[in-house]
Scaffold this active site. Sequence first.
Site, mmCIF file in Angstrom:
data_model
loop_
_atom_site.group_PDB
_atom_site.id
_atom_site.type_symbol
_atom_site.label_atom_id
_atom_site.label_comp_id
_atom_site.label_asym_id
_atom_site.label_seq_id
_atom_site.Cartn_x
_atom_site.Cartn_y
_atom_site.Cartn_z
ATOM 1 N N THR A 555 -8.716 -14.956 26.402
ATOM 2 C CA THR A 555 -7.718 -14.473 25.098
ATOM 3 C C THR A 555 -6.336 -15.146 25.178
ATOM 4 O OG1 THR A 555 -6.675 -12.431 26.151
ATOM 5 C CG2 THR A 555 -8.782 -12.162 25.196
ATOM 6 N N LYS A 579 -1.987 -18.609 28.878
ATOM 7 C CA LYS A 579 -1.016 -18.947 29.669
ATOM 8 C C LYS A 579 0.189 -18.283 29.815
ATOM 9 C CE LYS A 579 -1.012 -22.262 26.504
ATOM 10 N NZ LYS A 579 -2.522 -22.312 26.159
ATOM 11 N N GLU A 606 -6.562 -23.438 35.425
ATOM 12 C CA GLU A 606 -6.666 -25.042 35.129
ATOM 13 C C GLU A 606 -6.532 -25.137 33.564
ATOM 14 O OE1 GLU A 606 -6.010 -28.282 35.777
ATOM 15 O OE2 GLU A 606 -7.006 -27.654 37.651
ATOM 16 N N VAL A 609 -3.123 -25.732 31.340
ATOM 17 C CA VAL A 609 -2.920 -27.005 30.814
ATOM 18 C C VAL A 609 -3.907 -28.109 30.616
ATOM 19 C CG1 VAL A 609 -1.042 -28.803 31.441
ATOM 20 C CG2 VAL A 609 -0.736 -26.694 32.218
ATOM 21 N N ALA A 611 -6.343 -27.801 28.773
ATOM 22 C CA ALA A 611 -7.929 -27.379 28.767
ATOM 23 C C ALA A 611 -8.834 -27.810 29.714
ATOM 24 C CB ALA A 611 -8.595 -27.969 27.323
ATOM 25 N N LEU A 613 -9.072 -30.728 31.235
ATOM 26 C CA LEU A 613 -8.716 -31.754 32.197
ATOM 27 C C LEU A 613 -8.056 -31.251 33.626
ATOM 28 C CD1 LEU A 613 -6.707 -33.974 29.542
ATOM 29 C CD2 LEU A 613 -8.827 -34.503 30.475
ATOM 30 N N GLY A 664 -10.251 -25.498 14.629
ATOM 31 C CA GLY A 664 -9.863 -24.794 15.943
ATOM 32 C C GLY A 664 -9.115 -25.475 16.658
ATOM 33 N N LYS A 682 3.482 -25.004 29.000
ATOM 34 C CA LYS A 682 2.697 -25.919 29.958
ATOM 35 C C LYS A 682 3.443 -26.726 30.905
ATOM 36 C CE LYS A 682 -1.146 -26.256 26.412
ATOM 37 N NZ LYS A 682 -1.885 -27.052 25.680
ATOM 38 N N GLY A 797 -9.771 -27.894 21.845
ATOM 39 C CA GLY A 797 -10.935 -27.464 21.530
ATOM 40 C C GLY A 797 -11.740 -26.141 22.362
#
Length: 815
Positions: A555, A579, A606, A609, A611, A613, A664, A682, A797
């Site tokens: 969430t 976050k 992880e 920041v 998604a 990556l 989205g 971030k 995404g």
Amino acid sequence: MNILKFGGSSLASPDRIKLVAETVQKHLKTGPTIAVFSAFGGVTNDLLYMAELASKEDIAYKEILAKNEKRHLDAVKALIPVQSQSGILSKVKNEFNRLETLYEGVFLLNELSNKTKHVVSGFGEILSSLIIAEYFKSIEAEVNFVDSRELIVCRNTNEKVQVSYEETYNNIQKYFSDKKSGLFIVPGFVAKTLQGVPSTLGRGGSDFTAAIFAGAMDVEELFIYTDVNGMYTANPSLVSQAYPLKNISYEEAMELSHFGAKVLYPPTLQPLLDKQIKIHIKNSFKAEEEGTVISKSSKENFRWVTGITHIDSIKLLNIEGSGMVGIPGFSKRFFEVLFQENINVVLITQASSEHSICIAVKDDEAEAAKEALDLAFEVEIDQKKIRPVHIEENVAIVALVGDSMKSHHGLSGKMFSALGNNNINIRAIAQGSSERNISAVIAKKDVKKALNTLHEQFFEVPSKELNLFITGVGNVGGKLLAQLQKQEKYLLEKLRLKVRVLGLSNSRQMAFNEEGIDLDNWEKALGNGETANKQGFFDKVNKLNLRNSIFVDNTASAEIASWYKEYLANSISVVTCNKIACADDFANYQQLQNLAREYGASFLYETNVGAGLPIIDTLKNLIASGDRIQKIQAVLSGSLNFVFNTYDATEPFYKTVEMAMKEGYTEPDPKIDLSGVDVARKILILARESGLRMELEDIEREDFLSQESLNSENNEKFFELLKRDEPEFQEIYKNAEKNNAQLKYVAQLEDGKAKVGLQEVGSDHPFYNLSGSDNIVLFFTDRYSQQPLIVKGAGAGADVTASGIFADVIRIGKK
């Protein structure tokens, strides 16, 4: 001679008794058979409970007595033809009349002696055996009822029982000397003292009865029928992966039964050991199954550890003080007091400094032990040389058992490491010189977790079970569940990870299944769940107290983020794409990191920041390897990158934002993304991971939206203001086009300062060709000072965010 024993669960109903009779008849075909029977399931507990009620002048015992009488009479009517019932009905009623008289005496005297307890508790076996003997007669078997009270002689010391073997064996051998055929029905558990007073052999004593007959008759094997398929690697009701052991040694069986394996009553082995009589533990309801064979050797077991067991009805007693150090005879006095009080010590451990002695005793003997010890050492306590005995409650013992443990190094280390990794604190440790048993005292609430942890460590195919509790099952959560379902087989076969989802919640409902939620039908399970409650969700996860528990937050809720510290403080790992917690006050961020370290839990974020990556992971590795961050430049909003890569001034700006929402890429409230707050969070997280103490308000933010639109109350008003401000967006775009530049929302950290804002990026910059919703981060460090280390890829995404959460879960699994 065949000797069989059947437990109370095997006799719980007339149908079960008929099933038992079939097993007895199969043995009977091979020769004369002695069948020892327990009371009907639950009867002995009732008999003792009624005695307690009567001693307290509570007439409720009469109602329970009537129910038990009806149960036995109903069994007669269900098992025996009407024309043959009168004799046995009369016997049953006579026994209940005797019982009623005994209870009336207890009621009137308001006193319950140990002698009376022995007498009343043995009625269950007498009743069941009389009824079963009559049933065998009704099916035309050659039956003899043998009253074991006339054969087994014992000596009673308080509640402890010792069998007089010489006299008992002589009685049994004499009785059976001329019995060459037929079935002999024997009530278990009951005996008589040397003075002829009725007594019992202790709870579980029907096993003992069968063993005494086996020892007296010098048979080759004894069959004990129960309601499970033998002795298990662990208690199957607590460890679903436990399985029956085919072969174990007498010594292993003794250790397992002593430490709580209820399949076998501990004294049972005593009459069998010297004569090396094999014991077959078999299932009454699946008599064809192999079961467990207990014999001299268990060499067929290929594992170093044979079984894991536990005792939870104990308390720890600890005595300590400087007055114990170097004082000869202190331990003698200590244990002599316990001996005189007839208190059995389950476990002993003493510090090499001689400063303390710690023992475990049965929980109902702890107060008496403390009182006796405090009295015996009254002088030393008054002189402050030692402290009064301290009782520690709510503890249990878990133990590894195995003959081969002594020849294998490192088992203790594996045991303690496995427990420690699941934050199970060990209060005391004991290991005998035979090295057949390693015992550890832990909190009672951790027993199930400990047994499953140790079973996974020592008995299962090398794999690790992860138990997930997921809140947020929208776009990201739904994709995560789909990925977990798709990769289930791969995770188990390739990574040896068994990932189970045990709890799900959205804003309305929550659902739990301790066996694992079926991911094919998770929507239905959630739809049938209870009303969502954040406290209730945490309480359920904490109460289950499962090993490798992970709370997953999909969430963007500040309220849910506020619960992370509760989970971490209870050794429950947290994985989140939310976050808010990591971008909250620095003190809160630091507290979460400290809690994770203190309680051995993982706190992974992880996806905060980039998604999916590996941005935070890369940064952590740089720092851990001794590198130092000079500067970070990044495009960290997939939403904003998509918007400014798509907007070309031919369509209004608000249309592009609507498209980003539909795809989205933005939060339901697009202001969160377009305001730059999300990007500020971030870069703040990256700053903190770099070692800087920084707050959100320290981030300089250059807004490209008007303050009026940023302060709009809802999306409808927000889009109206975007339409109004279209000329400004046109101007921003045309200026960048004129300068042959791309618009990028850039975050930068340098010299301890951070800022975010919309920038024009020239064609020679790595950001220029960043397409779609991709993210990019440039790490300039001492090692990468000229050419930065670049992490680039899809940064927004549901799919990639879910995959990042998935990756964090796998990281925990591979710890």
